[in-house]
Every structure is written in structure tokens, then in C-alpha cells.
Design an enzyme around this catalytic site. Structure first.
Site, short mmCIF file in Angstrom:
data_model
loop_
_atom_site.label_atom_id
_atom_site.label_comp_id
_atom_site.label_asym_id
_atom_site.label_seq_id
_atom_site.Cartn_x
_atom_site.Cartn_y
_atom_site.Cartn_z
N LYS A 125 39.55 81.00 54.05
CA LYS A 125 38.63 80.90 55.26
C LYS A 125 39.46 80.86 56.69
O LYS A 125 39.38 79.83 57.34
CB LYS A 125 37.86 79.56 55.08
N GLY B 241 39.86 70.71 43.08
CA GLY B 241 39.22 72.08 43.28
C GLY B 241 40.11 73.28 42.80
O GLY B 241 39.79 74.06 42.42
N ASP C 246 40.68 75.80 54.35
CA ASP C 246 39.48 75.73 55.47
C ASP C 246 40.22 75.62 56.75
O ASP C 246 40.86 76.37 57.43
CB ASP C 246 38.71 74.91 55.04
N GLU D 205 46.24 75.94 45.44
CA GLU D 205 45.04 75.30 46.07
C GLU D 205 43.77 76.34 45.96
O GLU D 205 44.01 77.39 46.04
CB GLU D 205 45.32 75.16 47.73
N ARG E 120 31.38 72.82 40.00
CA ARG E 120 32.80 73.14 39.62
C ARG E 120 33.11 73.87 38.60
O ARG E 120 33.77 74.72 38.16
CB ARG E 120 33.83 71.79 39.73
P1 IMP Z 1 40.92 71.94 54.87
O1 IMP Z 1 41.73 70.57 54.59
O2 IMP Z 1 39.88 71.64 55.84
O3 IMP Z 1 41.60 72.99 54.83
O4 IMP Z 1 39.96 71.68 53.65
C1 IMP Z 1 40.50 71.98 52.43
C2 IMP Z 1 39.70 71.30 51.28
O5 IMP Z 1 38.31 71.02 51.48
C3 IMP Z 1 39.72 72.14 50.10
O6 IMP Z 1 40.83 71.93 49.30
C4 IMP Z 1 38.33 72.06 49.41
O7 IMP Z 1 38.33 70.93 48.51
C5 IMP Z 1 37.37 71.44 50.45
N1 IMP Z 1 36.70 72.61 51.04
C6 IMP Z 1 36.79 73.54 52.16
N2 IMP Z 1 35.98 74.39 52.29
C7 IMP Z 1 35.06 74.24 51.22
C8 IMP Z 1 33.88 74.96 50.66
O8 IMP Z 1 33.32 76.13 51.25
N3 IMP Z 1 33.48 74.60 49.77
C9 IMP Z 1 33.84 73.75 48.72
N4 IMP Z 1 34.96 72.85 49.25
C10 IMP Z 1 35.63 73.40 50.31
MG MG Z 2 40.81 71.02 47.08
#
Ligand code: IMP
Ligand code: MG
Length: 176
Positions: free
Chosen positions: A133, A45, A104, A100, A167
Site C-alpha cells: 500500500k 497476517g 502499510d 509479510e 483471516r
Molecule cells: P504498518 O506497520 O503500518 O506497515 O502495518 C503493517 C501491519 O498492519 C500489517 O502487517 C497488517 O497486519 C496490518 N495492516 C495494514 N493494513 C492493513 C489492511 O488493509 N488490512 C488488514 N491489516 C492491515
Molecule cells: Mg501483519
């Protein structure tokens, strides 16, 4: 089939590029030009953001890549981090910055930042995120540098995917 008509623009390319340059300047103001910084790209990403950001950095940059995933194949977090590739050089005593795409829930970064701090003995571990986010946060992760705060939308483009598509899109969009 992918329904491209449901793709909306959230941050256009020009605004994205200008803001990434600003973030790079903030980072440049934090490190000396003769200082070494290991810049770690979280694949896949962060790829686009990483290369665009790195172009504007003025310190001595080492580029490293790790592969992690927490989402699997859907829009919902799986709640687990898969370390697909965590091969890194010796980072003991080094200054490190993780780059990163989006923070999220914070699960992925919580795992990686702790790994770098405790298992790699890096001297300093900072985080630079393209998107934050905040409303979705479940783990204590706070980017040191961030390009944009966003609402709870499902984002695609500029590295971010939905089922491995979108992407390559040059702007930040969302799916409706
Ligand atoms: P986390 O571990 O929940 O913070 O998620 C992080 C990972 O989830 C990011 O590195 C993204 O790859 C993916 N991700 C989180 N939100 C989104 C989104 O809105 N669109 C696409 N990928 C997301
Ligand atoms: Mg990612």
C-alpha cells in the site's frame, strides 16, 4: 456481528495463486538451489501467503516465525510495534527473507528489518510482501519482491484480518 455482505472481492483466489507462483519463480531466480535461505513469517497476517509461497521455493529453506503487531484492535495503526515473539535462531552471516502480508505505513517492517540487520547481524535481509500500500508509506521500507500494489483500501482475507476475523478467507477482499 460481522456483516459478511460488506465483503467485496479485490483479488480472486485463482489470480492470487498464479501471482504467488510467479513471485516464487522470481525469488528462485535470485538464489541458487544449494543456497540456504531463512524465511521469516510475520504472524499472523502473513501465514497463508508464507505457506503458499514456500511450496514453490527451490533453495534450502529454513522456516522461522515471529509475532509482531502494530494495529491493535482497530483499522488505524497504533504507531507502535509490539514484539510479541522475536525468538529466532542465530542468524549471523545468514541470508534472510522476511515474508509479510502487507506493507502499510512501513512501521512494522522498518522495526523488524533494522532488528535483523543490526541486532542479528544477518548477512542479507530481504523483504517479500503480498501487498504493498505505497500511498500509506511513512517509513523507508521497499519490498524486494511484491505480489500486488494496492490502493488505500482496508484489506481482509488470505491472512489479513479485521478485528481477528476474515483471516481464513481464500481471496483478497475489502470491507465497504
Ligand atoms: P504498518 O506497520 O503500518 O506497515 O502495518 C503493517 C501491519 O498492519 C500489517 O502487517 C497488517 O497486519 C496490518 N495492516 C495494514 N493494513 C492493513 C489492511 O488493509 N488490512 C488488514 N491489516 C492491515
Ligand atoms: Mg501483519
Amino acid at each position: 456481528m460481522t456483516k459478511m455482505e460488506n465483503l467485496k472481492v479485490l483479488i480472486p483466489e485463482e489470480k492470487l495463486m498464479a501471482r504467488i507462483k510467479e513471485v516464487a519463480e522470481e525469488i528462485n531466480a535470485t538464489y541458487k538451489e544449494d543456497e540456504e535461505l531463512t524465511l521469516i513469517c510475520v504472524l499472523k497476517g502473513a501465514l497463508m501467503f508464507y505457506t503458499e509461497l514456500a511450496k514453490h521455493l527451490k533453495m534450502q529453506v529454513r522456516m522461522e516465525f515471529v509475532s509482531l503487531s502494530s494495529y491493535g484492535d482497530s483499522e488505524k495503526s497504533s504507531g507502535k510495534v509490539n514484539a510479541l515473539n522475536l525468538h529466532l535462531p542465530n542468524l549471523e552471516g545468514k541470508k534472510v527473507m522476511v515474508v509479510e502480508d502487507i506493507v502499510d505505513t512501513g512501521l512494522t517492517l522498518d522495526f523488524l528489518m533494522n532488528f535483523l540487520r543490526t541486532k542479528c547481524n544477518a548477512k542479507e535481509v530481504r523483504l517479500c510482501a503480498l501487498l504493498d500500500k505505497k500511498c500509506a508509506r511513512k517509513f523507508p521500507v521497499h519490498p524486494d519482491f511484491c505480489a500486488f500494489d494496492i490502493d488505500d483500501k482496508f484489506i481482509v482475507g488470505f491472512g489479513l484480518d479485521y478485528k481477528e476475523l476474515y483471516r481464513n478467507i481464500s481471496f483478497i477482499g475489502y470491507l465497504e
